[in-house]
Design a protein around this motif. Structure first.
Motif, PDB file in Angstrom:
ATOM      1  N   PRO A  93      28.048  53.676 -56.404  1.00  0.00           N
ATOM      2  CA  PRO A  93      26.828  54.035 -57.131  1.00  0.00           C
ATOM      3  C   PRO A  93      25.781  54.689 -56.217  1.00  0.00           C
ATOM      4  O   PRO A  93      24.641  54.857 -56.614  1.00  0.00           O
ATOM      5  N   HIS A  94      26.163  55.057 -55.015  1.00  0.00           N
ATOM      6  CA  HIS A  94      25.251  55.632 -54.030  1.00  0.00           C
ATOM      7  C   HIS A  94      25.612  57.087 -53.767  1.00  0.00           C
ATOM      8  O   HIS A  94      26.744  57.505 -53.949  1.00  0.00           O
ATOM      9  N   ILE A  95      24.627  57.826 -53.289  1.00  0.00           N
ATOM     10  CA  ILE A  95      24.889  59.159 -52.761  1.00  0.00           C
ATOM     11  C   ILE A  95      25.407  58.965 -51.344  1.00  0.00           C
ATOM     12  O   ILE A  95      24.859  58.188 -50.569  1.00  0.00           O
ATOM     13  N   VAL A  96      26.481  59.676 -51.001  1.00  0.00           N
ATOM     14  CA  VAL A  96      27.088  59.557 -49.679  1.00  0.00           C
ATOM     15  C   VAL A  96      27.173  60.956 -49.067  1.00  0.00           C
ATOM     16  O   VAL A  96      27.497  61.923 -49.754  1.00  0.00           O
ATOM     17  N   TRP A  97      26.873  61.025 -47.769  1.00  0.00           N
ATOM     18  CA  TRP A  97      26.948  62.303 -47.065  1.00  0.00           C
ATOM     19  C   TRP A  97      27.426  62.076 -45.637  1.00  0.00           C
ATOM     20  O   TRP A  97      27.357  60.956 -45.123  1.00  0.00           O
ATOM     21  N   THR A  98      27.929  63.145 -45.019  1.00  0.00           N
ATOM     22  CA  THR A  98      28.295  63.102 -43.603  1.00  0.00           C
ATOM     23  C   THR A  98      27.727  64.340 -42.921  1.00  0.00           C
ATOM     24  O   THR A  98      27.529  65.384 -43.544  1.00  0.00           O
ATOM     25  N   MET A  99      27.469  64.189 -41.631  1.00  0.00           N
ATOM     26  CA  MET A  99      26.895  65.271 -40.832  1.00  0.00           C
ATOM     27  C   MET A  99      27.518  65.229 -39.443  1.00  0.00           C
ATOM     28  O   MET A  99      27.720  64.149 -38.882  1.00  0.00           O
TER      29      MET A  99
ATOM     30  N   THR B 206      34.007  57.211 -52.078  1.00  0.00           N
ATOM     31  CA  THR B 206      32.588  57.570 -52.115  1.00  0.00           C
ATOM     32  C   THR B 206      32.159  58.043 -53.498  1.00  0.00           C
ATOM     33  O   THR B 206      31.011  57.832 -53.886  1.00  0.00           O
ATOM     34  N   ASP B 207      33.053  58.664 -54.238  1.00  0.00           N
ATOM     35  CA  ASP B 207      32.710  59.080 -55.603  1.00  0.00           C
ATOM     36  C   ASP B 207      32.642  57.898 -56.554  1.00  0.00           C
ATOM     37  O   ASP B 207      31.958  57.953 -57.576  1.00  0.00           O
TER      38      ASP B 207
ATOM     39  N   LYS C 172      28.179  62.275 -56.743  1.00  0.00           N
ATOM     40  CA  LYS C 172      26.924  61.722 -57.253  1.00  0.00           C
ATOM     41  C   LYS C 172      25.743  62.586 -56.819  1.00  0.00           C
ATOM     42  O   LYS C 172      24.819  62.828 -57.590  1.00  0.00           O
ATOM     43  N   TRP C 173      25.760  63.069 -55.575  1.00  0.00           N
ATOM     44  CA  TRP C 173      24.704  63.959 -55.087  1.00  0.00           C
ATOM     45  C   TRP C 173      24.670  65.256 -55.890  1.00  0.00           C
ATOM     46  O   TRP C 173      23.614  65.716 -56.303  1.00  0.00           O
TER      47      TRP C 173
ATOM     48  N   GLN D 146      41.370  59.787 -50.092  1.00  0.00           N
ATOM     49  CA  GLN D 146      40.961  58.396 -50.324  1.00  0.00           C
ATOM     50  C   GLN D 146      39.467  58.223 -50.067  1.00  0.00           C
ATOM     51  O   GLN D 146      38.775  57.547 -50.824  1.00  0.00           O
ATOM     52  N   PHE D 147      38.989  58.828 -48.985  1.00  0.00           N
ATOM     53  CA  PHE D 147      37.566  58.764 -48.666  1.00  0.00           C
ATOM     54  C   PHE D 147      36.748  59.317 -49.823  1.00  0.00           C
ATOM     55  O   PHE D 147      35.763  58.713 -50.251  1.00  0.00           O
ATOM     56  N   ARG D 148      37.131  60.472 -50.350  1.00  0.00           N
ATOM     57  CA  ARG D 148      36.408  61.079 -51.475  1.00  0.00           C
ATOM     58  C   ARG D 148      36.436  60.173 -52.695  1.00  0.00           C
ATOM     59  O   ARG D 148      35.414  60.008 -53.365  1.00  0.00           O
TER      60      ARG D 148
END
Length: 143
Positions: free
Chosen positions: A14-20, A10-11, A32-33, A5-7
């Motif tokens: 319209p934004h690039i999404v990342w986690t660290m 985020t997909d 998108k990235w 669901q998270f994927r």
């Protein structure tokens, strides 16, 4: 919320999404990235994003990132990323720390939003205002 669901969420954005993770290792970049940069997920997870960061923005972006991590606060910066076609576009980056019950950072959630059109419009507006100021001075001198 499940990882699937998270994927999907985020997909769909319209934004690039990342986690660290708290230790600085990247764990996720959305589609998108990958489409924007042309990098593989494996390259992106190995700090591949530094490869696409404009050279003139690297020191400032690193400094702002370090400040956010050191002070455990929301980080925000504007920088340029190279697209897969080789052109650069301005992005607004934001990173938010996620903490556990003991207030220890467990991960960072971040986004990049394309603001290039806004930056170009602002630069054009500033140029036009500058020309109006010059025209006004010249008109006073000639009159």
């Amino acid at each position: 919320m499940s990882y699937a669901q998270f994927r999907r969420i985020t997909d769909a954005m319209p934004h690039i999404v990342w986690t660290m993770q708290a230790d600085g290792s990247y764990t996720y970049f959305n589609e998108k990235w990958l489409a924007y940069t042309g990098l593989s997920l494996a390259d992106s997870l190995q700090n591949g994003w530094v490869q696409v960061l404009h050279p003139n923005d690297r020191a400032r972006t690193a400094r702002l990132s370090e400040q956010a991590v050191t002070h455990l606060q929301i980080g925000e910066s504007e920088c340029r990323f190279r697209r897969a076609d080789g052109s650069y576009r301005w992005m607004l980056g934001r990173a938010v720390p996620q903490c556990d019950e003991a207030s220890l950072v467990t991960q960072w959630l971040g986004t990049f939003t394309d603001i290039d059109d806004l930056k170009q419009t602002a630069a054009l507006l500033e140029k036009n205002l500058s020309m109006v100021r010059i025209a006004g001075k010249v008109a006073r001198l000639g009159g």
